[in-house]
Design an enzyme around this catalytic site. Sequence first.
Site, PDB file in Angstrom:
ATOM      1  N   GLY A   9       0.729  -1.079  -0.095  1.00 16.90           N
ATOM      2  CA  GLY A   9      -0.247  -0.025  -0.081  1.00 16.90           C
ATOM      3  C   GLY A   9       0.913   1.316  -0.138  1.00 16.90           C
ATOM      4  CB  CYS A  10       0.317   4.524   1.564  1.00 19.07           C
ATOM      5  SG  CYS A  10       1.000   5.901   1.790  1.00 19.07           S
ATOM      6  CG  PHE A  11       5.730   5.218  -0.943  1.00 18.00           C
ATOM      7  CD1 PHE A  11       5.378   6.396  -0.624  1.00 18.00           C
ATOM      8  CD2 PHE A  11       6.223   4.834  -2.433  1.00 18.00           C
ATOM      9  CE1 PHE A  11       5.563   7.321  -1.501  1.00 18.00           C
ATOM     10  CE2 PHE A  11       6.311   6.006  -3.170  1.00 18.00           C
ATOM     11  CZ  PHE A  11       5.949   7.202  -2.727  1.00 18.00           C
TER      12      PHE A  11
END
Length: 177
Positions: A9-11
Amino acid sequence: MKKAILAGGCFWCTEAVFKSLKGVVEAVPGYIGGSQVNPTYEQVCTGETGHAEAIEIEYNEHEVSYNELLEIFFATHNPTTLNRQGEDIGTQYRSEIFYVDEAQKQAAEEYIGILRDEKVFDQPIVTQITPASIFYVAEDYHKNYFDRKGAENPYCQMVVKPKVEKFKKNYASKLKE
């Protein structure tokens, strides 16, 4: 030092979790798995480049094992939602392990097999296991984003902070001092 590349997902979330893990020397946000050379954040966000937001982890295998990285990975994101993590939707938010050698591939396959056998998740695991390709380091403003912008960014307050707090509570013995 060893290297691991994980997309969960979002880094901003994955970087914030893994950089505080004992044995991790560096966790760098970037893009991998797509077709465009040197993609930008804006291009990846369109979902048209095929890249995933990921982190490249440099770690000391004498302090943290690859299996421990996998444990943290699966404990800190949802591996059962295809191209989605919470409200973040798109192929760039997929769950994927990019292995750098056959040992990592085998370890990832075995770990997912254990999770499936033990029915850890209510839904099927959709995490892909793929050979690593070129990892493009994200723009500088993404590095240490949660530490730098977390207090003022609503997304960080609602999504990243609870995930990091839960990780720190559940894995206190594995945190850097």
